[in-house]
Motif scaffolding. Structure first.
Motif, PDB file in Angstrom:
ATOM      1  N   ARG A 168       0.830  -1.206   0.000  1.00  0.00           N
ATOM      2  CA  ARG A 168       0.000   0.000   0.000  1.00  0.00           C
ATOM      3  C   ARG A 168       0.867   1.260   0.000  1.00  0.00           C
ATOM      4  N   LYS A 169       1.946   1.239   0.769  1.00  0.00           N
ATOM      5  CA  LYS A 169       2.828   2.402   0.799  1.00  0.00           C
ATOM      6  C   LYS A 169       3.458   2.656  -0.565  1.00  0.00           C
ATOM      7  N   LEU A 170       3.893   1.608  -1.237  1.00  0.00           N
ATOM      8  CA  LEU A 170       4.481   1.762  -2.570  1.00  0.00           C
ATOM      9  C   LEU A 170       3.461   2.330  -3.555  1.00  0.00           C
ATOM     10  N   ALA A 171       2.268   1.750  -3.576  1.00  0.00           N
ATOM     11  CA  ALA A 171       1.235   2.221  -4.499  1.00  0.00           C
ATOM     12  C   ALA A 171       0.827   3.650  -4.181  1.00  0.00           C
TER      13      ALA A 171
ATOM     14  N   MET B  71      -4.978  -3.014  -7.235  1.00  0.00           N
ATOM     15  CA  MET B  71      -3.532  -2.910  -7.425  1.00  0.00           C
ATOM     16  C   MET B  71      -2.806  -3.433  -6.193  1.00  0.00           C
ATOM     17  N   ILE B  72      -3.258  -3.030  -5.028  1.00  0.00           N
ATOM     18  CA  ILE B  72      -2.633  -3.496  -3.793  1.00  0.00           C
ATOM     19  C   ILE B  72      -2.775  -5.007  -3.661  1.00  0.00           C
ATOM     20  N   ASP B  73      -3.950  -5.537  -3.993  1.00  0.00           N
ATOM     21  CA  ASP B  73      -4.164  -6.980  -3.915  1.00  0.00           C
ATOM     22  C   ASP B  73      -3.212  -7.739  -4.834  1.00  0.00           C
ATOM     23  N   ALA B  74      -2.998  -7.203  -6.038  1.00  0.00           N
ATOM     24  CA  ALA B  74      -2.083  -7.854  -6.977  1.00  0.00           C
ATOM     25  C   ALA B  74      -0.660  -7.865  -6.440  1.00  0.00           C
ATOM     26  N   MET B  75      -0.256  -6.770  -5.833  1.00  0.00           N
ATOM     27  CA  MET B  75       1.084  -6.690  -5.258  1.00  0.00           C
ATOM     28  C   MET B  75       1.239  -7.641  -4.076  1.00  0.00           C
ATOM     29  N   ILE B  76       0.207  -7.725  -3.246  1.00  0.00           N
ATOM     30  CA  ILE B  76       0.242  -8.630  -2.091  1.00  0.00           C
ATOM     31  C   ILE B  76       0.382 -10.077  -2.546  1.00  0.00           C
TER      32      ILE B  76
ATOM     33  N   SER C  72       6.339 -14.839  -3.967  1.00  0.00           N
ATOM     34  CA  SER C  72       7.773 -14.678  -4.215  1.00  0.00           C
ATOM     35  C   SER C  72       8.581 -14.460  -2.941  1.00  0.00           C
ATOM     36  N   ASP C  73       7.925 -14.543  -1.774  1.00  0.00           N
ATOM     37  CA  ASP C  73       8.597 -14.261  -0.498  1.00  0.00           C
ATOM     38  C   ASP C  73       9.215 -12.866  -0.485  1.00  0.00           C
ATOM     39  N   GLY C  74       8.472 -11.908  -1.007  1.00  0.00           N
ATOM     40  CA  GLY C  74       8.915 -10.518  -0.921  1.00  0.00           C
ATOM     41  C   GLY C  74       9.995 -10.136  -1.903  1.00  0.00           C
ATOM     42  N   ASP C  75       9.979 -10.714  -3.103  1.00  0.00           N
ATOM     43  CA  ASP C  75      10.903 -10.312  -4.166  1.00  0.00           C
ATOM     44  C   ASP C  75      10.455  -8.940  -4.675  1.00  0.00           C
ATOM     45  N   LEU C  76      11.234  -7.911  -4.396  1.00  0.00           N
ATOM     46  CA  LEU C  76      10.775  -6.549  -4.656  1.00  0.00           C
ATOM     47  C   LEU C  76      10.622  -6.253  -6.147  1.00  0.00           C
TER      48      LEU C  76
ATOM     49  N   VAL D 202       7.291  -7.392  -7.100  1.00  0.00           N
ATOM     50  CA  VAL D 202       6.255  -6.524  -6.539  1.00  0.00           C
ATOM     51  C   VAL D 202       6.148  -5.241  -7.341  1.00  0.00           C
ATOM     52  N   TYR D 203       7.292  -4.654  -7.713  1.00  0.00           N
ATOM     53  CA  TYR D 203       7.260  -3.454  -8.556  1.00  0.00           C
ATOM     54  C   TYR D 203       6.575  -3.765  -9.891  1.00  0.00           C
ATOM     55  N   ALA D 204       6.873  -4.936 -10.439  1.00  0.00           N
ATOM     56  CA  ALA D 204       6.271  -5.316 -11.721  1.00  0.00           C
ATOM     57  C   ALA D 204       4.758  -5.409 -11.608  1.00  0.00           C
ATOM     58  N   ALA D 205       4.268  -5.959 -10.497  1.00  0.00           N
ATOM     59  CA  ALA D 205       2.819  -6.042 -10.306  1.00  0.00           C
ATOM     60  C   ALA D 205       2.191  -4.657 -10.253  1.00  0.00           C
ATOM     61  N   MET D 206       2.855  -3.713  -9.655  1.00  0.00           N
ATOM     62  CA  MET D 206       2.356  -2.343  -9.612  1.00  0.00           C
ATOM     63  C   MET D 206       2.365  -1.717 -10.997  1.00  0.00           C
TER      64      MET D 206
END
Length: 448
Positions: free
Chosen positions: A270-273, A285-290, A296-300, A303-307
């Motif tokens: 949520r903070k990133l979005a 968008m937040i759900d997709a990132m979550i 991926s165990d928090g592969d950033l 996560v950026y790609a999902a956003m």
């Protein structure tokens, strides 16, 4: 997503001689490459910076005891000069990079793991903390970034962890040092799970006891201190960590678990979005990132790609206000004159960068606290803040020689985002400086 949006929403803006990313995929491709801006414009790491800070502290004591002022003043002036130069270097990176997302992420994560410039080992060393703890880990696993930031001497000093001892530890039983919960509280409330997540005061205290081994030695380096460690296991969120012998592995284990907790995925996504897309981002968008965080165990990078892949990332509506440093970087970038600041004297940098940034409401390296700078537009669009932006624009464009033609500059600065009123202002301006000022002060340029 258009190239203009990719450069402005997920970068540091458009530039006259730098091609914007074609789309979100190219934003990620550049981010996955080498850190060219840091190689081109280096900033000292922690070891060199903290050595200067400790030397300053020693000279200040010598001055007070013996009256020897000259060495103290010379180093004080050098530290202050480096403070202004580090801001210039930070802005120049943003002005000349092909990889604007990296600079934006650097600012985001430095804010997420905020540490405030102060005295002692934090005197003019915070950019060094960012260079060593934040920048190398922004494209890896969140767990690695979390550990690097939380265990860094700057963070340990900022949140008084270097003065925390378990009540039943050998050091704690000797008196004079007690348990400090600051770091444990911020790890749970700000860095990982977020306020309102499923933890309580008992979890904070147990985590604080688990963290008691983290400290800083006399040279300002990280040190694990077994004599400060609270003996026995600690239970955090229902799981037991540690045991009979003090060790760092238990601390790493709890941070690894917090990094992949569902509440952490939600809070940080949520903070990133919110930072990149909108003050109130789309829940989908937040759900997709979550979901990507979970898988991926928090592969950033994933996560950026999902956003970036979410349709709302390409919305043509500019819903975020540029913070002062973001606005200033974009103006330097589009004017093509930012790189010249590398040779400027410290007083010039203070007058043209550091002081105006503070007047806009963002004092360099001094966020209001561990929670960092606010995201909401209302925090930045104030009468005082807007007046400071306009004053700086007038000063900056007045020094451009030669000044670009506003009729061309409006396309360079805003591309297809320039509205009819801004285009008319560029065409009708009385002179070039006035036209440039109108473009840089336009709502389209103040937003992203």
């Amino acid at each position: 997503m258009t190239p203009t949006l990719a450069a402005i929403r997920f970068g540091t803006g458009l530039a006259p001689e730098i091609s914007p990313p074609a789309d979100g995929a190219e934003v990620l491709a550049r981010l996955a490459g080498p850190d060219e801006a840091a190689a081109r414009i280096p900033i000292d790491g922690w070891e060199a910076a903290v050595a200067r800070a400790l030397r300053f502290r020693a000279l200040r004591r010598a001055r007070d005891e013996s009256g020897g002022k000259a060495p103290f003043r010379r180093l004080r002036d050098r530290l202050n000069a480096e403070y202004h130069r580090d801001l210039a270097r930070t802005l120049i990176r943003a002005a000349v990079t092909r990889d604007g997302m990296r600079e934006r992420l650097h600012w985001f994560w430095a804010d997420h793991f905020s540490v405030v410039d102060a005295n002692g080992i934090r005197r003019r060393t915070i950019t060094a903390y960012h260079e060593d703890a934040i920048r190398p880990h922004m494209t890896g696993r969140f767990a690695d970034l979390l550990h690097a930031a939380v265990a860094h001497p700057a963070m340990l000093n900022f949140l008084d962890q270097d003065r925390s001892a378990g009540p039943n530890s050998p050091r704690g039983r000797n008196g004079g040092v007690g348990l400090n919960e600051n770091l444990a509280r911020e790890v749970l409330e700000l860095h990982t799970l977020g306020i309102g997540a499923p933890y309580g005061q008992t979890d904070i205290r147990e985590l604080a006891e688990l963290l008691t081994g983290l400290g800083v030695d006399r040279k300002g380096a990280f040190a694990f201190r077994p004599r400060f460690v609270e003996p026995g296991a600690e239970v955090v969120l229902g799981r037991s960590y540690g045991g009979a012998r003090p060790n760092r592995h238990a601390i790493r284990a709890v941070l690894d678990d917090l990094a992949v907790h569902p509440a952490t995925a939600r809070h940080v996504s949520r903070k990133l979005a919110t930072h990149f897309v909108a003050d109130t981002p789309e829940p989908s968008m937040i759900d997709a990132m979550i979901e990507v965080w979970r898988c991926s165990d928090g592969d950033l990078m994933k996560v950026y790609a999902a956003m970036l892949d979410h349709p709302d990332a390409a919305s043509p509506e500019l819903r975020k206000v540029r913070r002062p440093i973001d606005f200033m970087a974009a103006a330097l970038r589009v004017s093509g004159a930012g790189a010249a600041l590398i040779e400027a004297r410290p007083q010039v940098l203070s007058d043209r960068l550091t002081t105006p940034l503070a007047r806009m409401g963002q004092v360099w390296l001094r966020p209001p606290g561990p929670h960092g700078w606010p995201e909401e537009a209302d925090a930045w669009i104030t009468p005082h803040g807007l007046a400071a932006r306009l004053e700086w624009i007038a000063q900056w464009v007045g020094g451009l020689d030669p000044a670009p033609d506003p009729r061309d500059f409006v396309d360079v600065a805003l591309g297809d985002l320039a509205g009819p009123r801004t285009r008319f202002a560029a065409q009708a301006a009385e002179d070039r400086q006035a036209g440039l000022g109108l473009i840089l002060s336009a709502p389209e340029f103040q937003r992203r």
